[in-house]
Design an enzyme around this catalytic site. Structure first.
Site, PDB file in Angstrom:
ATOM      1  N   ARG A  71      94.284 -72.068 -85.679  1.00  0.00           N
ATOM      2  CA  ARG A  71      95.389 -72.871 -85.142  1.00  0.00           C
ATOM      3  C   ARG A  71      95.368 -74.327 -85.567  1.00  0.00           C
ATOM      4  O   ARG A  71      96.251 -75.100 -85.164  1.00  0.00           O
ATOM      5  CB  ARG A  71      95.408 -72.720 -83.623  1.00  0.00           C
ATOM      6  CG  ARG A  71      95.760 -71.296 -83.231  1.00  0.00           C
ATOM      7  CD  ARG A  71      95.731 -71.084 -81.753  1.00  0.00           C
ATOM      8  NE  ARG A  71      96.752 -71.855 -81.078  1.00  0.00           N
ATOM      9  CZ  ARG A  71      96.950 -71.803 -79.760  1.00  0.00           C
ATOM     10  NH1 ARG A  71      96.204 -71.021 -79.016  1.00  0.00           N
ATOM     11  NH2 ARG A  71      97.871 -72.528 -79.209  1.00  0.00           N
TER      12      ARG A  71
ATOM     13  N   PRO B  77      86.437 -72.299 -77.040  1.00  0.00           N
ATOM     14  CA  PRO B  77      85.043 -72.763 -76.986  1.00  0.00           C
ATOM     15  C   PRO B  77      84.887 -73.859 -75.941  1.00  0.00           C
ATOM     16  O   PRO B  77      85.478 -74.920 -76.047  1.00  0.00           O
ATOM     17  CB  PRO B  77      84.781 -73.283 -78.390  1.00  0.00           C
ATOM     18  CG  PRO B  77      85.810 -72.663 -79.252  1.00  0.00           C
ATOM     19  CD  PRO B  77      87.005 -72.519 -78.361  1.00  0.00           C
ATOM     20  N   GLU B  78      84.110 -73.555 -74.914  1.00  0.00           N
ATOM     21  CA  GLU B  78      83.766 -74.546 -73.906  1.00  0.00           C
ATOM     22  C   GLU B  78      82.280 -74.825 -74.078  1.00  0.00           C
ATOM     23  O   GLU B  78      81.679 -74.395 -75.059  1.00  0.00           O
ATOM     24  CB  GLU B  78      84.088 -74.001 -72.512  1.00  0.00           C
ATOM     25  CG  GLU B  78      85.549 -73.585 -72.384  1.00  0.00           C
ATOM     26  CD  GLU B  78      85.916 -73.070 -71.001  1.00  0.00           C
ATOM     27  OE1 GLU B  78      85.225 -73.407 -70.031  1.00  0.00           O
ATOM     28  OE2 GLU B  78      86.910 -72.324 -70.901  1.00  0.00           O
TER      29      GLU B  78
END
Length: 279
Positions: A112, A2-3
């Site tokens: 993660r 996600p940017e």
DNA sequence: CCAGCCCCCTGTCGGC
DNA sequence: TGCCGACAGGGGGCTG
């Protein structure tokens, strides 16, 4: 992954289900997902607060409450969605933080476990390390050029530094450099004024295009409604190694710059002349 | 101060 | 088929 475009899409998708809701409880099963304050204080303080509005700063999601702001960074694999309390969701098995609402639940799923949640009464202080918003008025050409001076690290690495520009990640850095015709490994300080000006523009274009396509769903990222973004279908170079350049047909190359996979067209983004052309 | 590198985590994939 | 290392990449922290 996600940017800025992905985070912006998440924020837009969460406004409708979240604004006006009241947090009634908080649960977690992974301590490190909670950055600060400590879990007990976090839960005590957040409980009872009403969601007033949502915003974004760089890659941080801002959920403004009555007295504090709930700040969330998705890092690589974080996902946020609102679901009815008894509704199951495909990403539930990785939910590590959950906020019960007067209607439904806000779930933070994170395969993660790199993502973090914060609760603060002073967002500005928490995020004071961030550079300008690339789509905002504070992101000036003059400031951008100034930030490239005297830097010998690779231009791509510079674009990834959040104190320089907030919200740019690996994907959109590659895309912006391709659009500007600049080789990602060139030293930041080697860019001419016209190249810097061009990159300033293409960075905004690449990010804006990403928002229009609702982000890139390459593996974990999904919109809050569960749908996929379409930005990945519009990349020039990212994720296209050995495929033909969409502009000139040359084979897209993949190298490592700043410890990240880096994609570029050797023809459209030539290595600068003169300098050590190894081999 | 700067730049390079490791680490945090887990899922996926290619090679043997 | 199963095991193993490489890789994904945001960003904090450490080192030279």
């Amino acid at each position: 992954m996600p940017e800025l475009p992905e985070v912006e899409t998440v924020v837009r998708g969460l406004r409708e289900p979240l604004v006006g809701r009241r947090i009634t409880a908080m649960w977690h099963d992974w301590q490190r997902s909670i950055h600060s304050p400590a879990p007990d204080e976090f839960a005590a303080r957040v409980t009872g607060q009403l969601v007033r509005s949502l915003g974004r700063r760089g890659k941080y999601i801002l959920i403004h409450l009555e007295h504090d702001t709930l700040v969330i960074h998705l890092k690589m694999s974080g996902r946020l969605y609102v679901a009815a309390a008894d509704a199951r969701h495909e990403a539930d098995r990785w939910v590590h933080v959950r906020f019960d609402l007067d209607q439904g639940q806000l779930r933070f799923s994170d395969v993660r476990k790199f993502g973090r949640v914060y609760l603060t009464s002073d967002v500005a202080a928490l995020l004071s390390h961030l550079g300008p918003e690339p789509l905002g008025d504070n992101f000036t050409i003059a400031g951008f050029r100034e930030g490239l001076r005297e830097r010998k690290l690779a231009i791509k690495a510079r674009l990834l530094q959040q104190e320089f520009v907030a919200g740019v990640g690996n994907i959109y850095a590659d895309e912006a450099l391709f659009r500007a015709g600049i080789h990602p490994a060139r030293p930041a300080k080697s860019l001419t004024d016209s190249e810097a000006t061009r990159l300033h523009r293409t960075l905004r274009e690449a990010l804006q295009t990403g928002i229009e396509h609702e982000g890139a769903s390459i593996n974990w990222y999904r919109k809050p409604d569960g749908g996929k973004g379409q930005s990945q279908n519009h990349f020039f170079v990212y994720g296209r190694p050995e495929q033909p350049c969409l502009r000139c047909g040359a084979q897209i190359n993949k190298i490592r710059v700043a410890q990240r996979g880096t994609h570029f067209c050797p023809n459209c983004q030539p290595e600068p002349p003169a300098r050590a052309a190894k081999s």
